[in-house]
Each structure stands twice: as structure tokens, then as C-alpha cells.
Design an enzyme around this catalytic site. Sequence first.
Site, PDB file in Angstrom:
ATOM      1  N   HIS A  85      -3.454   0.547   5.352  1.00 56.01           N
ATOM      2  CA  HIS A  85      -3.210   1.696   4.471  1.00 56.01           C
ATOM      3  C   HIS A  85      -4.082   1.545   3.241  1.00 56.01           C
ATOM      4  CE1 HIS A  85      -1.088   4.891   2.345  1.00 56.01           C
ATOM      5  NE2 HIS A  85      -1.179   4.115   1.276  1.00 56.01           N
ATOM      6  N   LYS A 141       6.999   4.947   4.761  1.00 50.55           N
ATOM      7  CA  LYS A 141       6.258   5.712   5.774  1.00 50.55           C
ATOM      8  C   LYS A 141       5.592   4.760   6.768  1.00 50.55           C
ATOM      9  CE  LYS A 141       4.392   7.981   2.398  1.00 50.55           C
ATOM     10  NZ  LYS A 141       3.714   8.787   1.422  1.00 50.55           N
ATOM     11  N   SER A 168       7.625   4.595  -1.408  1.00 54.62           N
ATOM     12  CA  SER A 168       7.047   5.750  -0.727  1.00 54.62           C
ATOM     13  C   SER A 168       6.066   5.296   0.365  1.00 54.62           C
ATOM     14  CB  SER A 168       6.343   6.622  -1.777  1.00 54.62           C
ATOM     15  OG  SER A 168       5.527   7.573  -1.181  1.00 54.62           O
ATOM     16  N   ASP A 215      11.127  10.863   1.430  1.00 50.69           N
ATOM     17  CA  ASP A 215       9.870  10.720   0.679  1.00 50.69           C
ATOM     18  C   ASP A 215       9.238  12.081   0.422  1.00 50.69           C
ATOM     19  OD1 ASP A 215       7.659   9.135  -0.487  1.00 50.69           O
ATOM     20  OD2 ASP A 215       6.527  10.140   1.096  1.00 50.69           O
ATOM     21  N   ARG A 250       8.569  14.188  -7.809  1.00 50.20           N
ATOM     22  CA  ARG A 250       7.846  13.294  -8.737  1.00 50.20           C
ATOM     23  C   ARG A 250       6.570  13.959  -9.227  1.00 50.20           C
ATOM     24  NH1 ARG A 250       6.759   8.635  -5.039  1.00 50.20           N
ATOM     25  NH2 ARG A 250       5.505   7.863  -6.763  1.00 50.20           N
TER      26      ARG A 250
HETATM   27  N1  URA Z   1       0.841   7.628  -2.091  1.00 44.87           N
HETATM   28  C1  URA Z   1       2.053   7.700  -1.495  1.00 44.87           C
HETATM   29  O1  URA Z   1       2.155   7.750  -0.272  1.00 44.87           O
HETATM   30  N2  URA Z   1       3.134   7.711  -2.275  1.00 44.87           N
HETATM   31  C2  URA Z   1       3.094   7.652  -3.634  1.00 44.87           C
HETATM   32  O2  URA Z   1       4.130   7.639  -4.259  1.00 44.87           O
HETATM   33  C3  URA Z   1       1.829   7.590  -4.235  1.00 44.87           C
HETATM   34  C4  URA Z   1       0.712   7.582  -3.442  1.00 44.87           C
END
Ligand code: URA
Length: 439
Positions: free
Chosen positions: A82, A187, A183, A161, A168
Site C-alpha cells: 500500500h 481496508k 482507515s 471507513d 473527516r
Molecule cells: N488514505 C486512507 O485510506 N485513509 C485515510 O484516512 C487517509 C489516507
Amino acid sequence: MEAVDLIVKKRSGQALNPEELEFLIKSYVAGTIPDYQVAAWAMAVFFQGMSPEETAALTTIMIESGSVVDLSGIPGPFVDKHSTGGVGDKTSLILAPLVASLGIRDPMMSGRALGHTGGTLDKLESIPGYRTSLSVNEFRDLIAHDGFAMTGQTADLVPADRLLYKLRDVTGTVESIPLITASILSKKKAEGTDALVLDVKYGSGAFMQKIEDAEALARSLVSTGTALKMKICALLTDMDEPLGAMTGNFLEMEEAFDCLEGNGPEDLMDISLELAARMLMLAQKAENPAVGREMCEKVLATGKPRELFLQNIDHQGGDARRFLEMLRTFRSPVSETIHAEKSGFIARIDAGKVGRAGIALGIGRAVLEDEVYAAAGVQFHRKRGNPVQAGDPVMTVWARDESGLRSVLPLLKSAVEYSDAEPPSRVMVLKAISGLNFA
Ligand code: URA
């Protein structure tokens, strides 16, 4: 339990216990706690932070808000990567076929371009017919047979999320390290991977511009991932200049393919090999980064990763032969080359400015509803450290139309910084941070 009591508790700097967090998140997803109370809690987290145990508990509760991809029955190891995002960052497209050639399965779920950072799904969709919304069964089958698949997140993956991120975004609480950690990791875990290499970028084109902030995020991700029993490590990498020589949706597919053919630019190859080596280490296939890099170089020389990349295009609805025909020719007819204003050296090409120009060109998006334009992009003929004579080509820009082109030229010209002396060479990988489960 009352939401207001939990907001006050967090506001006073205390950690919420797992039951309290579960109440807050579950009720929010169920619609029984209003946005404004969750926004107040997020702001309290922004100022007070979270303990490591609290961040791990929040991550688990977020995962449990939706369904998890079940890869049982498919032999591993499963390892994903990621990136926190940047300009010209196409490493996912290189890594998936590269590590799949070495026996790793990569369940890759990616996102779309937003703001100045590019998105893997938009790059893939620059190939006519390529499908990025696979069903879970198609995703599983491709991972089982080809070793990897590239798709967007399913609708029922971590709904908490999706709701929280939107909230947010409009309440000034995106930049909270524990909330970003929960977050990202919720995922990634829900996608079915239990080993993860993080590419945490710093610099003008990165989400975290300062090295200290990027490092704090990397440490939080690694410690929370470790608490969740993931094998995890992070590299802190440079995003002060665009990565590689191309930015643009199709241009980046082309450059990723160049890397698999052994003709990639040095900075992109370097980061890709470092990330792939860490993926091999997490999969216990390489004992150190040098061995991992050597394995990657050897398999690249066989042509297998290149073949897997082309096979994936065919298997996900595109046409590999058509892709090969598009190479070097699929460009917008509207273009202009920017030339060096003075002689000396290129000191830097500011990734942040290139990324902002990319939004106007249709490489990125200002809001998720914006359309991207596959044939737009920028090719850099020179980058940091290269000598230049006044009048040499520095970059070529392809735009959707003439007015779009004119609107970005001043910003792109201002992205090029010159120096009389040769600048210090760029360090692409500043530091590696490893978790305890990763010996
Ligand atoms: N990328 C994400 O997936 N989540 C966040 O909170 C910030 C960047």
C-alpha cells in the site's frame, strides 16, 4: 452508553475501551448516532490522539463493520503493498506481476485518483475494456489462477471507513495519525492480506509532506499492524519529485510495462525493487533486501512478469495486443514541450506543482465525480541532477484541449528549479521500519 460521554472522555485525553468504540462505530453505521457527534469525537481524537491499543481496537471494529474477502482454500503466501500516494507512482502495476512471478499472491484492491495523487484504477481503465469492478468470486479466481488481480474495493468492504472518511474530509480531521492508521489497515486486512509492505511517502507530492510526519504515520501503521498479527513493514520514500519519467493514466501504464521489460527509469526501478524485496521477505522467500532484489532482477530477465502483466490485461477484459499497439502512440493531439530557461542543472521538479497541474489536465481529480482523461500526461526529459543547456527540452505536456494546456503551462514551468552546481543525489528510500512479526 451515551455518545456524549464518550466524546467528553476522549476530549479529556482518556482512551476509549473496545466496548465504547464498538458502540460508537456500530451506532454510526446503523444511523443511530448523528454525524455531528462522530465529528466531535473525531476532532477530540485529532487533538488527543489514541493509545496503540485503542487504534488497534478501532481498526478491528471498522473491519467488522462489513464483509471480509475470504481467500481460504487458495494457497498463500498473500502479500500486498500500500502506498500513501503520490505523483507518477505506478509501482503497484509493476509489483503485482513481479512478485506473482516469484510465487506470491497479491490481492490488490486499489483506489481512484483524488486531489493531486494518481489512482491505480484510473491507470488500468486507460486500457479500453479493462474492468476494475470485479466480483469477489472473479477476484478470488484470478488470484488463484494468475497470482494477482487488480480491482476496486467492493461496496460492503469496511462501510465504517467510507462514512468516517467522508465526514473527516469535511470536518478537518483527515490528518489524524490514528484515524489514518485505522482507515488504511482496516481496508487492507479486509481485502484478505495478512502481510503488507507500506510505501509511506514524504515531500511536496506526498500526503505527509514532512519526513517526521511520514515517519510517525509509518510507525503507527507498523505497530498497529503488528498488534493485529499482520506481517508488516514500511519504507519511507521520496515524493518530492514525480516518480519515474511519466505521469498520466495511460503514460503510467506504458512506463510500468517499460519497467517489466527492463527499460524503466532508475528511480522507479529502485523503489519498485526495494518494495518487491520487502514483499519477498515478508513471504519468507528472501532473507534480506539484497537477496530479494537479486531474485527480482533474475525473474525480470526471464520475461515472466511482462507476460503476466499482458495476461492480466486479457483476463480483466482488456486486449493485450491493443495495449501493445497503443504504446508510444496513444497521446492527446494537444501538446507542448517546455524548454529549459537557463543552463546549469535541474535542482528539482516539484511533485506538488506537477500534481496540481495534473488535476487540471485530467490526470487527477478535484472531487471524486470528476472525469479523468486517459491520454493526458507529462513526460519528463530531465529530472533532478541532470545537466541542462538553456533551450533543452525539460518536459512534454499532453492536454485534453488547448485551453487546458495553456492553463497549466505557468504552473509546470514554475515546477522546474535550476541550480548552477550539481545538486546532491536523490535518496529514494530513506528508512525501513519493521514490525515484530517480521523477523
Ligand atoms: N488514505 C486512507 O485510506 N485513509 C485515510 O484516512 C487517509 C489516507
